[in-house]
Design an enzyme around this catalytic site. Structure first.
Site, PDB file in Angstrom:
ATOM      1  N   ASP A  63      -0.251 -10.909   7.410  1.00 49.92           N
ATOM      2  CA  ASP A  63       0.977 -10.502   8.075  1.00 49.92           C
ATOM      3  C   ASP A  63       2.154 -11.052   7.277  1.00 49.92           C
ATOM      4  O   ASP A  63       2.171 -12.239   6.915  1.00 49.92           O
ATOM      5  CB  ASP A  63       0.988 -11.038   9.503  1.00 49.92           C
ATOM      6  CG  ASP A  63       2.127 -10.456  10.328  1.00 49.92           C
ATOM      7  OD1 ASP A  63       3.097  -9.944   9.725  1.00 49.92           O
ATOM      8  OD2 ASP A  63       2.058 -10.511  11.566  1.00 49.92           O
ATOM      9  N   ASP A 102       9.459  -3.575   1.015  1.00 53.82           N
ATOM     10  CA  ASP A 102       9.619  -2.180   1.456  1.00 53.82           C
ATOM     11  C   ASP A 102       9.147  -2.136   2.898  1.00 53.82           C
ATOM     12  O   ASP A 102       7.983  -1.870   3.189  1.00 53.82           O
ATOM     13  CB  ASP A 102       8.801  -1.247   0.565  1.00 53.82           C
ATOM     14  CG  ASP A 102       9.072   0.211   0.871  1.00 53.82           C
ATOM     15  OD1 ASP A 102      10.126   0.510   1.460  1.00 53.82           O
ATOM     16  OD2 ASP A 102       8.230   1.058   0.531  1.00 53.82           O
ATOM     17  N   CYS A 121      12.591   3.672   3.995  1.00 54.84           N
ATOM     18  CA  CYS A 121      12.662   5.127   3.866  1.00 54.84           C
ATOM     19  C   CYS A 121      13.288   5.722   5.121  1.00 54.84           C
ATOM     20  O   CYS A 121      12.851   6.754   5.626  1.00 54.84           O
ATOM     21  CB  CYS A 121      11.278   5.728   3.617  1.00 54.84           C
ATOM     22  SG  CYS A 121      10.047   5.272   4.855  1.00 54.84           S
ATOM     23  N   ALA A 168       0.842  -1.202   0.000  1.00 55.06           N
ATOM     24  CA  ALA A 168       0.000   0.000   0.000  1.00 55.06           C
ATOM     25  C   ALA A 168       0.881   1.257   0.000  1.00 55.06           C
ATOM     26  O   ALA A 168       1.945   1.263   0.627  1.00 55.06           O
ATOM     27  CB  ALA A 168      -0.911  -0.017   1.222  1.00 55.06           C
ATOM     28  N   PRO A 169       0.440   2.316  -0.728  1.00 53.27           N
ATOM     29  CA  PRO A 169      -0.812   2.504  -1.472  1.00 53.27           C
ATOM     30  C   PRO A 169      -0.767   2.042  -2.923  1.00 53.27           C
ATOM     31  O   PRO A 169      -1.695   2.349  -3.670  1.00 53.27           O
ATOM     32  CB  PRO A 169      -1.008   4.014  -1.411  1.00 53.27           C
ATOM     33  CG  PRO A 169       0.372   4.559  -1.406  1.00 53.27           C
ATOM     34  CD  PRO A 169       1.216   3.570  -0.650  1.00 53.27           C
ATOM     35  N   GLY A 170       0.292   1.381  -3.372  1.00 55.02           N
ATOM     36  CA  GLY A 170       0.286   0.776  -4.694  1.00 55.02           C
ATOM     37  C   GLY A 170       1.204   1.405  -5.718  1.00 55.02           C
ATOM     38  O   GLY A 170       1.141   1.026  -6.889  1.00 55.02           O
ATOM     39  N   GLY A 171       2.050   2.344  -5.333  1.00 60.54           N
ATOM     40  CA  GLY A 171       2.957   2.944  -6.299  1.00 60.54           C
ATOM     41  C   GLY A 171       3.950   1.948  -6.866  1.00 60.54           C
ATOM     42  O   GLY A 171       4.145   1.850  -8.082  1.00 60.54           O
ATOM     43  N   LYS A 172       4.574   1.168  -5.990  1.00 60.04           N
ATOM     44  CA  LYS A 172       5.559   0.173  -6.442  1.00 60.04           C
ATOM     45  C   LYS A 172       4.869  -1.017  -7.119  1.00 60.04           C
ATOM     46  O   LYS A 172       5.398  -1.589  -8.079  1.00 60.04           O
ATOM     47  CB  LYS A 172       6.400  -0.299  -5.250  1.00 60.04           C
ATOM     48  CG  LYS A 172       7.156   0.818  -4.546  1.00 60.04           C
ATOM     49  CD  LYS A 172       7.941   0.272  -3.369  1.00 60.04           C
ATOM     50  CE  LYS A 172       8.605   1.397  -2.594  1.00 60.04           C
ATOM     51  NZ  LYS A 172       7.634   2.307  -1.955  1.00 60.04           N
ATOM     52  N   ASP A 230      -0.624  -6.416   2.045  1.00 61.55           N
ATOM     53  CA  ASP A 230      -0.420  -5.397   3.074  1.00 61.55           C
ATOM     54  C   ASP A 230      -1.100  -5.867   4.345  1.00 61.55           C
ATOM     55  O   ASP A 230      -2.248  -6.340   4.315  1.00 61.55           O
ATOM     56  CB  ASP A 230      -0.987  -4.050   2.639  1.00 61.55           C
ATOM     57  CG  ASP A 230      -0.417  -2.915   3.464  1.00 61.55           C
ATOM     58  OD1 ASP A 230       0.619  -2.358   3.057  1.00 61.55           O
ATOM     59  OD2 ASP A 230      -0.995  -2.596   4.518  1.00 61.55           O
TER      60      ASP A 230
END
Length: 670
Positions: free
Chosen positions: A455, A472, A529, A406-410, A428
């Protein structure tokens, strides 16, 4: 017409004259607006003519059409011979064109024959004077002289021509012209050379400035009369200062002085004061000036040299550029850029490392509500989020797992690289976040995505055998402080311990989910990040120690700083150097970390080692048999746990049976 343009025009050709007729003097007709062959007819005028005086010639201001300055018309006497010679050289057209200018001058009414001219007056017998713009020395030459030029004046700039001169001439010729197939290579090469030359000059200037500044900074405190000597506060003074609000200018000046002194502590450090005292004061000032808690300020400060640490904290106060990713399933970047430019968006490509990213500088329309966005032509996505997918390099017809999607960019980026082939499992743990994930997947037209909510630590049991896995991992967010400033105060040491523990569990499960038998894949990309070592290099080193069948490989990004192999007494595996770090003050993107693993088949164990391992496994099996799961004995504890959960949810709990209570008492007594 008059002015400068008139002198460049060629006058009408003179008609052939009769040789028997007497030729009129050119001295009198130089400025007449009449034909040479015909005498002017006498004009009748009621106004009396005025005599021209030689000592006071008439003057009049006149504005020419070609020049914006107002020049003064002056009639001054010149020798007749010189003027007739100039007329013959310059041509008769000058006299005909300038004659119209004299009609506006008062006092000359009628023809030249109407003037009363004395025989002894040589002034008016000469050629009427021309427009004078200044002295003879300051006269501007409109036409190039035909005289001989000096050879030294024509000397070229470069004495010895080289082959590069011809290229430079071609580049200069094509510099302002349109880009064509012939000159595009030379212009590109020239731009690269200029960029390299400017980079070298910048490095030289920085080195010279640092070299010269080291000597100038020594006397910096005593330069001005009003400058106060820097005083390092003691621990008691720092404690008192925390009780009230400190002056921002004082704190800023103290930070600057501490950075300067720590840069050259041997020369600038005060006697009797330790380096650690200056560091403590600087960290305390950073925390109060930028709004961090003391723990996080010190943790981030330890990642960089002193001067670079200030740049990092300053970069966190500035928002990163707005970037979008082109959805190649529906459009091309060139077409998308043109469509957005037509809507008033100022943008350009992010860089050479990505062929789908665009950086938005200014937009007259909401960039997240354009028809192109709603139709799924692009995705609002940070530039740093491109990096893990670029490192993963998914190939068509592969099975890919995104463990925290989430939110789905990758996820949508992976689907675009797969060209809607194969299958992508977007997982997710937070079920509420899968709504935005589903919306983006549908909007961007990804048809090979399966969304699930598990999970991540359960995934090897739920499903495995993936060609590639992207993890990520959830992190502290110390790389995106510019987006979420709450990170400055709500992170403690306990949070970093819990997050690193969760990340270590997730990375082991991700490794186990990768199929080592994959012909095209067998790769895992781990990214966060965050910029802290606890969440990055420490986790990667832990995975290398726990899974000997994996190794680190180059992510293939082409830029970024190498990962730490040594940090504050900790030593990591040498291959951790292959990982990449990204900082906001260096790369102008969010702080990020990327590591790429190659999962291989487990190596076969030798006979001796196998016997020892089998003995160890027998002991472990015996221990496991001793500590087995007895459903009858544990049934009571399971029921009691369910009762506690129902109470916590506010549900009605059934009463315990008397037989169950009696049996529990008997078992406890036994």
């Amino acid at each position: 017409m008059g002015g400068r343009r008139a002198k460049y025009k060629q006058g009408p050709p003179a008609p052939l004259r009769n040789p028997d007729e007497a030729r009129p003097s050119t001295k009198r007709l130089g400025k007449r607006k009449a034909n040479v062959d015909h005498e002017p007819e006498p004009t009748t005028n009621s106004r009396p003519t005025k005599k021209a005086k030689a000592d006071k010639p008439p003057t009049r201001e006149k504005r020419t059409k070609d020049s914006e300055t107002v020049s003064k018309v002056t009639f001054k006497p010149t020798p007749t011979k010189r003027k007739s010679k100039s007329l013959s050289e310059e041509g008769e057209s000058d006299g005909w064109e300038d004659a119209s200018d004299l009609e506006d001058v008062d006092g000359f009414v009628g023809g030249l024959d109407d003037l009363d001219i004395d025989e002894d007056d040589d002034l008016l017998r000469g050629v009427p004077e021309e427009l004078d713009l200044g002295s003879d020395d300051e006269e501007v030459e409109l036409l190039p002289k035909k005289g001989r030029k000096s050879k030294q004046a024509e000397r070229p700039i470069k004495i010895i021509p080289t082959a590069s001169d011809e290229d430079s001439d071609d580049e200069d010729d094509n510099e302002d012209g349109p880009i064509t197939a012939k000159n595009i290579e030379s212009r590109s090469r020239a731009l690269d050379e200029n960029a390299a030359r400017e980079a070298e000059l910048d490095i030289e200037e920085m080195q010279n400035a640092a070299f010269e500044g080291s000597d100038e900074d020594i006397d910096m405190e005593g330069e001005g009369e009003d400058a106060e000597a820097f005083h390092l506060p003691t621990a008691e003074e720092r404690a008192e200062e925390k009780n009230h609000v400190a002056d921002v200018h004082v704190v800023q000046r103290r930070m600057r002085e501490c950075v300067r002194i720590l840069g050259n502590f041997r020369k600038l450090g005060a006697k009797g004061r330790l380096r650690s005292e200056y560091v403590e004061q600087l960290v305390s000032d950073i925390a109060s000036y930028y709004g961090y808690n003391d723990f996080l300020a010190e943790k981030l400060f330890q990642l960089f040299p002193v001067s670079e640490a200030i740049e990092f904290f300053e970069a966190n106060e500035v928002s990163r550029p707005v970037t979008i990713r082109t959805n190649t399933l529906k459009t091309r970047r060139r077409d998308l850029a043109q469509a957005l430019i037509n809507r008033g968006v100022n943008l350009e490509p992010i860089g050479k490392w990505t062929n789908v990213g665009l950086q938005v500088f200014e937009s007259s329309v909401p960039i997240g509500a354009t028809p192109e966005y709603l139709s799924g032509h692009y995705m609002l996505q940070a530039a740093s989020s491109f990096l893990p997918v670029i490192a993963l390099k998914p190939q068509p017809n592969e099975r890919v797992l995104d463990m925290a999607s989430a939110p789905g960019g990758k996820t949508t980026h992976i689907a675009a690289l797969l060209q809607n082939t194969g299958i992508v499992f977007a997982n997710d743990a937070n079920k509420a976040r899968t709504k935005s994930l589903t919306a983006n997947v549908h909007r961007l037209g990804c048809k090979n995505v399966v969304i699930c909510s598990y999970d991540g630590r359960e995934f090897p049991k739920v499903m495995g055998g993936f060609d590639r896995v992207l993890l990520d991992a959830p992190c502290s967010g110390t790389g995106v402080i510019s987006k979420d400033s709450s990170v400055k105060v709500n992170k403690s040491e306990r949070d970093f311990h819990l997050l690193s523990h969760l990340q270590k569990q997730l990375i082991l499960c991700a490794i186990d989910s990768v199929s080592p038998d994959s012909k095209t894949g067998g790769y895992l990309v781990y990214s966060t990040c965050s910029v802290t070592v606890d969440e990055n290099e420490a986790v990667v080193d832990y995975a290398l120690r726990k899974r000997p069948n994996v190794k680190l490989v180059d992510p293939g990004l082409g830029f970024g700083r190498d990962g730490f192999t040594k940090y504050r007494g900790k030593t990591f595996h040498p291959s951790v150097k292959l990982t990449k770090r990204f900082y906001p003050h260096v790369h102008n993107m969010d702080g990020f970390y990327v590591a790429k693993f190659k999962v291989e088949k487990r190596a076969k164990i030798k006979a001796g080692a196998q016997g020892a391992e089998s003995a160890n496994t027998m002991d472990v099996d015996e221990q496991q048999e001793d500590v087995g799961f007895d459903s009858e004995e544990d049934k009571v504890f399971i029921q009691e746990g369910k009762r506690i959960q129902m109470k916590a949810k506010g549900l009605r709990v059934p009463r315990r049976r008397q037989s169950d209570i009696a049996s529990n008492v008997v078992k406890a007594a036994a």
